[in-house]
Design a protein around this motif. Structure first.
Motif, PDB file in Angstrom:
ATOM      1  N   UNK A 144      28.578 -52.022  20.694  1.00  0.00           N
ATOM      2  CA  UNK A 144      28.868 -53.403  21.065  1.00  0.00           C
ATOM      3  C   UNK A 144      27.906 -53.939  22.107  1.00  0.00           C
ATOM      4  N   UNK A 145      27.219 -53.067  22.838  1.00  0.00           N
ATOM      5  CA  UNK A 145      26.227 -53.520  23.809  1.00  0.00           C
ATOM      6  C   UNK A 145      25.016 -54.147  23.127  1.00  0.00           C
ATOM      7  N   UNK A 146      24.784 -53.806  21.850  1.00  0.00           N
ATOM      8  CA  UNK A 146      23.623 -54.316  21.127  1.00  0.00           C
ATOM      9  C   UNK A 146      24.008 -55.356  20.073  1.00  0.00           C
ATOM     10  N   UNK A 147      25.178 -55.160  19.476  1.00  0.00           N
ATOM     11  CA  UNK A 147      25.574 -55.955  18.319  1.00  0.00           C
ATOM     12  C   UNK A 147      26.626 -56.997  18.680  1.00  0.00           C
ATOM     13  N   UNK A 148      27.565 -56.646  19.570  1.00  0.00           N
ATOM     14  CA  UNK A 148      28.539 -57.604  20.059  1.00  0.00           C
ATOM     15  C   UNK A 148      29.904 -57.516  19.408  1.00  0.00           C
ATOM     16  N   UNK A 149      29.988 -57.607  18.082  1.00  0.00           N
ATOM     17  CA  UNK A 149      31.281 -57.676  17.394  1.00  0.00           C
ATOM     18  C   UNK A 149      31.529 -56.401  16.605  1.00  0.00           C
ATOM     19  N   UNK A 150      32.113 -55.413  17.257  1.00  0.00           N
ATOM     20  CA  UNK A 150      32.468 -54.162  16.575  1.00  0.00           C
ATOM     21  C   UNK A 150      33.965 -54.091  16.301  1.00  0.00           C
ATOM     22  N   UNK A 151      34.619 -55.258  16.292  1.00  0.00           N
ATOM     23  CA  UNK A 151      36.048 -55.294  15.998  1.00  0.00           C
ATOM     24  C   UNK A 151      36.426 -54.643  14.689  1.00  0.00           C
ATOM     25  N   UNK A 152      35.636 -54.827  13.593  1.00  0.00           N
ATOM     26  CA  UNK A 152      35.998 -54.162  12.338  1.00  0.00           C
ATOM     27  C   UNK A 152      36.027 -52.636  12.455  1.00  0.00           C
ATOM     28  N   UNK A 153      35.111 -52.063  13.231  1.00  0.00           N
ATOM     29  CA  UNK A 153      35.125 -50.612  13.444  1.00  0.00           C
ATOM     30  C   UNK A 153      36.392 -50.196  14.179  1.00  0.00           C
ATOM     31  N   UNK A 154      36.730 -50.938  15.247  1.00  0.00           N
ATOM     32  CA  UNK A 154      37.942 -50.614  16.020  1.00  0.00           C
ATOM     33  C   UNK A 154      39.197 -50.878  15.185  1.00  0.00           C
ATOM     34  N   UNK A 155      39.142 -51.874  14.302  1.00  0.00           N
ATOM     35  CA  UNK A 155      40.278 -52.130  13.413  1.00  0.00           C
ATOM     36  C   UNK A 155      40.502 -50.959  12.460  1.00  0.00           C
ATOM     37  N   UNK A 156      39.410 -50.292  12.059  1.00  0.00           N
ATOM     38  CA  UNK A 156      39.548 -49.105  11.215  1.00  0.00           C
ATOM     39  C   UNK A 156      40.241 -47.987  11.975  1.00  0.00           C
ATOM     40  N   UNK A 157      39.885 -47.833  13.249  1.00  0.00           N
ATOM     41  CA  UNK A 157      40.595 -46.863  14.095  1.00  0.00           C
ATOM     42  C   UNK A 157      42.077 -47.224  14.173  1.00  0.00           C
ATOM     43  N   UNK A 158      42.375 -48.489  14.463  1.00  0.00           N
ATOM     44  CA  UNK A 158      43.773 -48.920  14.590  1.00  0.00           C
ATOM     45  C   UNK A 158      44.532 -48.713  13.282  1.00  0.00           C
ATOM     46  N   UNK A 159      43.872 -48.995  12.170  1.00  0.00           N
ATOM     47  CA  UNK A 159      44.486 -48.812  10.858  1.00  0.00           C
ATOM     48  C   UNK A 159      44.859 -47.355  10.615  1.00  0.00           C
ATOM     49  N   UNK A 160      44.099 -46.418  11.177  1.00  0.00           N
ATOM     50  CA  UNK A 160      44.354 -44.996  10.949  1.00  0.00           C
ATOM     51  C   UNK A 160      45.671 -44.527  11.545  1.00  0.00           C
ATOM     52  N   UNK A 161      46.272 -45.308  12.452  1.00  0.00           N
ATOM     53  CA  UNK A 161      47.557 -44.932  13.045  1.00  0.00           C
ATOM     54  C   UNK A 161      48.743 -45.396  12.198  1.00  0.00           C
TER      55      UNK A 161
END
Length: 253
Positions: A144-161
């Protein structure tokens, strides 16, 4: 209007500022109603209107405020178990990203994140995402320091729960609040001047809160099954857009 003039950041006019405020409302509405999507939408619009040097820091503050609003509104639904590990990983990730002297190609990041998210839709998210949230926090916060919007990656983590729709939105908001907080502090330490943007960022956060309240009405009327379908559709569209944008940038470079 003297008060509104305080909200207009350097290099923008009143019309563009109003457009961005409306975009913040729409972005927050999408995120809480469908679980993801608003951050990428907001980044895409900001990227076409803000100076490149201000894009990631300003987007980070606005997203921190918007996600904190969702987190506060949905506090009772947060899954706290992975939070400490994710926060520790996020701190390591932003410090590592801030310390790197070269500029990691945003186009390669887009293709990589998009491909991973698309793969995770059709297969279960890898076991390490839920088993080692510290790793997910470190990877996503570094990127996120380079790209800014890594919400989809974190959403994949959240989905795994495998949470219900309220739990997913609340936990994802908590994750993103932590990540954007660390990112904002790091950019401040690196010398970015936030002061000229304070009025604009505050207005964007307030506009995001309006979108959050409206989006919750949709979330409350939706079933968990429909939410998961909507989440996969939005994630898929975002993943395809990331891959296309990254490949296009690489092709035209």
């Amino acid at each position: 209007m003297p008060f509104f003039d305080l909200l207009i950041p350097p290099g923008l006019d009143a019309g563009i500022t109003l457009t961005l405020l409306l975009t913040s409302v729409i972005a927050s509405f999408i995120t809480i109603a469908f679980g993801i999507g608003g951050g990428v939408l907001l980044l895409a619009v900001l990227a076409s209107l803000l100076p490149p040097t201000a894009l990631i820091p300003v987007h980070g503050v606005v997203q921190m405020g918007s996600n904190f609003g969702r987190f506060a509104l949905m506090f009772a639904h947060v899954n706290w178990q992975p939070m400490l590990a994710f926060a520790a990983g996020s701190l390591v990730g932003v410090l590592a990203g801030g310390a790197i002297s070269f500029n990691l190609s945003p186009a390669l990041v887009q293709v990589g994140v998009g491909s991973f998210v698309l793969w995770s839709i059709f297969r279960k998210p890898p076991r390490w995402m839920s088993g080692m949230p510290i790793v997910s926090g470190a990877i996503s916060s570094f990127l996120t320091m380079f790209f800014g919007a890594t919400g989809p990656f974190v959403a994949t983590l959240t989905k795994s729960f495998a949470l219900d729709r309220h739990g997913h939105v609340a936990t994802h908001a908590a994750f993103m609040t932590v990540q954007h907080l660390f990112k904002t502090l790091t950019f401040g330490l690196l010398g970015f001047a936030f002061v000229p943007w304070v009025g604009f960022m505050a207005a964007m956060i307030v506009a995001g809160a309006v979108g959050t309240l409206l989006g919750r009405l949709v979330l409350n009327r939706m079933t968990d099954h429909r939410f998961r379908i909507a989440l996969d559709i939005v994630l898929g569209l975002l993943a395809l857009r990331l891959i296309w944008s990254g490949l296009f940038a690489l092709w035209t470079a």
